[in-house]
Design an enzyme around this catalytic site. Structure first.
Site, short mmCIF file in Angstrom:
data_model
loop_
_atom_site.label_atom_id
_atom_site.label_comp_id
_atom_site.label_asym_id
_atom_site.label_seq_id
_atom_site.Cartn_x
_atom_site.Cartn_y
_atom_site.Cartn_z
CG HIS A 9 37.92 40.76 39.48
ND1 HIS A 9 38.24 40.00 40.57
CD2 HIS A 9 36.61 41.09 39.60
CE1 HIS A 9 37.16 39.88 41.32
NE2 HIS A 9 36.16 40.52 40.76
CG ASP A 57 30.56 45.90 37.40
OD1 ASP A 57 29.41 45.58 37.76
OD2 ASP A 57 31.51 45.99 38.19
CG HIS A 88 32.67 46.86 45.12
ND1 HIS A 88 32.55 45.68 44.45
CD2 HIS A 88 32.19 46.62 46.38
CE1 HIS A 88 32.04 44.75 45.25
NE2 HIS A 88 31.80 45.30 46.44
N1 COA Z 1 42.12 50.08 33.20
C1 COA Z 1 43.43 50.36 32.96
N2 COA Z 1 44.43 49.77 33.63
C2 COA Z 1 44.10 48.88 34.58
C3 COA Z 1 42.78 48.54 34.87
C4 COA Z 1 41.77 49.19 34.14
N3 COA Z 1 40.48 48.93 34.37
N4 COA Z 1 42.75 47.63 35.86
C5 COA Z 1 44.01 47.39 36.17
N5 COA Z 1 44.84 48.14 35.41
C6 COA Z 1 46.29 48.17 35.47
C7 COA Z 1 46.73 49.16 36.55
O1 COA Z 1 46.88 50.45 36.05
C8 COA Z 1 48.02 48.55 36.99
O2 COA Z 1 48.99 48.84 36.01
P1 COA Z 1 50.49 49.23 36.45
O3 COA Z 1 51.01 48.01 37.13
O4 COA Z 1 51.14 49.56 35.16
O5 COA Z 1 50.34 50.39 37.39
C9 COA Z 1 47.77 47.06 36.91
O6 COA Z 1 46.76 46.90 35.90
C10 COA Z 1 47.26 46.47 38.22
O7 COA Z 1 46.11 47.18 38.62
P2 COA Z 1 45.67 47.42 40.12
O8 COA Z 1 44.65 48.50 40.15
O9 COA Z 1 46.87 47.60 41.00
O10 COA Z 1 45.04 46.02 40.45
P3 COA Z 1 44.05 45.73 41.61
O11 COA Z 1 44.03 44.28 41.77
O12 COA Z 1 44.30 46.57 42.82
O13 COA Z 1 42.69 46.32 40.98
C11 COA Z 1 40.60 46.74 40.23
C12 COA Z 1 41.58 45.66 40.66
C13 COA Z 1 39.23 46.09 39.97
C14 COA Z 1 40.43 47.78 41.35
C15 COA Z 1 41.12 47.44 38.95
O14 COA Z 1 41.29 46.47 37.94
C16 COA Z 1 40.22 48.55 38.50
O15 COA Z 1 40.30 49.67 39.01
N6 COA Z 1 39.30 48.26 37.51
C17 COA Z 1 38.34 49.24 37.08
C18 COA Z 1 37.14 49.29 38.03
C19 COA Z 1 36.21 48.12 37.87
O16 COA Z 1 35.85 47.75 36.78
N7 COA Z 1 35.81 47.58 39.02
C20 COA Z 1 34.86 46.47 39.07
C21 COA Z 1 35.54 45.24 39.59
S1 COA Z 1 34.46 43.84 39.52
#
Ligand code: COA
Length: 379
Positions: free
Chosen positions: A270, A321, A222
């Site tokens: 996201h 971010d 987050h």
């Molecule tokens: N880097 C690498 N791969 C990523 C990624 C990232 N930042 N964000 C998503 N992915 C990939 C995942 O590995 C997953 O791949 P897979 O299907 O091959 O396993 C796919 O995209 C879906 O990701 P997932 O984490 O399940 O999606 P989500 O909707 O639950 O997650 C976040 C959203 C924000 C938690 C996720 O994108 C993330 O962890 N981002 C990094 C943290 C961040 O910047 N947070 C600030 C948000 S405003």
């Protein structure tokens, strides 16, 4: 209960109504009380946006004058809060300091046990007015610098920078900071807002909800991501003497390697936006201005290299971010202060939600599907 009925992470679940903001991932738009956030960022001060989030309408000039006077009067930090901060080790993360400060402010608030709309508005305004002093005080104490008292002749953003750095920031920097505060202010039912709404739904108090929300924001999935972005830049290596192209090449190689190792790279992706974050173009424009202002094109090289390599490999776009991290770095904030800056901004959206929750409250208490051992008896 069948497995398919469980929505892990509440993904896609609509929990309640809100009139505070609307996120539309299909059109990449974000509205605060109906106004596009880009328009607000281009034309309004953060104080006006705070007023809008709490009251539903932009202030008239008279309302703004009254609001601003109250905000300025609330800027100085309670000496007891300072003492508590001083008692915390500098090994504690600044988010722990913010969380503790919010909790102390709640315990010491003269309206602590009053949850009327008027009392909650006063509490929200107090938190909004004094959190910049917490962040500035903490950065300075960590650097071994004396605190700088707030000034009541400066707007919110200019005063924030003044208290942190002890000198007046130029207009361009104040403007970029103001834009970041507006963009961070509100984003519907994100994890920290929802965490705080859960707390509010028990009829707990506003400061408890804010304290819980700060805890939720700390995580790198987050708010902690803005700080994590800077760690990525540091890991790749920031070399001010390098050209934009050289920095971009190194960043690309770093990203390819990280993705080959299946790493999650903070600042990308996201839960709601799958085609790009509506706030990124505005924040990126502010970052571009700061890169030009400070003469640091190599940072743009790192930015571009990571972004394009991630897009080519996975089609995942940056979130807010990503441009915010290097912008705060250029302004001179220490990396571990980035998420507290997010707190200072998001207090506005959080408290608007918490008051909304109270207005039409229902205890938030979902169900779970049990998957532990069948009933058994103690031998
Ligand atoms: N880097 C690498 N791969 C990523 C990624 C990232 N930042 N964000 C998503 N992915 C990939 C995942 O590995 C997953 O791949 P897979 O299907 O091959 O396993 C796919 O995209 C879906 O990701 P997932 O984490 O399940 O999606 P989500 O909707 O639950 O997650 C976040 C959203 C924000 C938690 C996720 O994108 C993330 O962890 N981002 C990094 C943290 C961040 O910047 N947070 C600030 C948000 S405003």
């Amino acid at each position: 209960m069948a497995e398919e009925e469980i929505k892990k992470g509440l993904d896609g679940v609509v929990v309640d109504y809100t009139a505070v903001s609307k996120v539309n991932p299909d059109t990449n738009s974000l509205l605060y009380r109906g106004y596009p956030v880009q328009e607000l960022a281009a034309t309004r001060s953060f104080e006006e946006v705070a007023y809008l989030l709490w009251n539903g309408e932009l202030p008239s000039s008279g309302e703004l004058a009254d609001f601003t006077a109250r905000e300025r009067a609330g800027r100085p930090l309670d000496p007891v809060v300072k003492q508590v901060i001083d008692a915390l080790p500098t090994t504690a993360h600044p988010m722990d300091v913010c969380r503790t400060a919010a909790s102390v402010m709640g315990a010491r608030h003269e309206l602590a046990e009053d949850s009327s709309r008027e009392a909650n508005m006063a509490k929200a305004l107090d938190l909004f007015a004094s959190m910049p002093a917490v962040v500035a005080y903490d950065q300075r104490r960590r650097r071994g610098q004396d605190p700088v008292e707030p000034r009541d002749d400066l707007g919110y953003s200019a005063n924030f920078l003044w208290m942190t750095f002890g000198e007046e920031a130029v207009a361009e920097v104040v403007e970029a900071f103001n834009v970041s505060m507006i963009l961070y202010a509100e984003h519907s039912f994100n994890a920290s807002t929802f965490a705080g709404r859960v707390i509010m739904s028990t009829l707990s108090d506003l400061h408890s909800a804010v304290t819980g929300a700060i805890g939720a924001l700390k995580g790198p999935l987050h708010g902690g991501a803005n700080e994590a972005v800077m760690h990525t830049f540091d890991e790749i290596g920031i070399r001010p003497e390098e050209s934009l192209e050289e920095a971009a090449d190194r960043a690309k190689a770093w990203m390819e390697n990280a993705l080959a190792q299946k790493k999650k790279v903070m600042g990308f992706g996201h839960r709601v936006y799958k085609h790009g974050d509506s706030r990124v173009p505005t924040m990126k424009a502010a970052l571009d201005k700061m890169i030009a202002h400070y003469g640091r094109p190599e940072l743009l090289g790192l930015y571009n290299g990571l972004e394009s390599a991630m897009d080519e490999a996975k089609g995942i776009k940056p979130n807010l971010d990503y441009p915010a991290g290097p912008t705060y770095h250029l302004m001179g904030f220490d990396t571990n202060m980035f998420t507290p800056l997010f707190v200072a901004s998001r207090i506005t959206g959080w408290t608007a939600h918490f008051m909304e929750q109270l207005n039409a409250n229902s205890l938030i208490r979902p169900l779970s599907a049990y998957n532990g051992p069948d009933e058994r008896h103690v031998p």
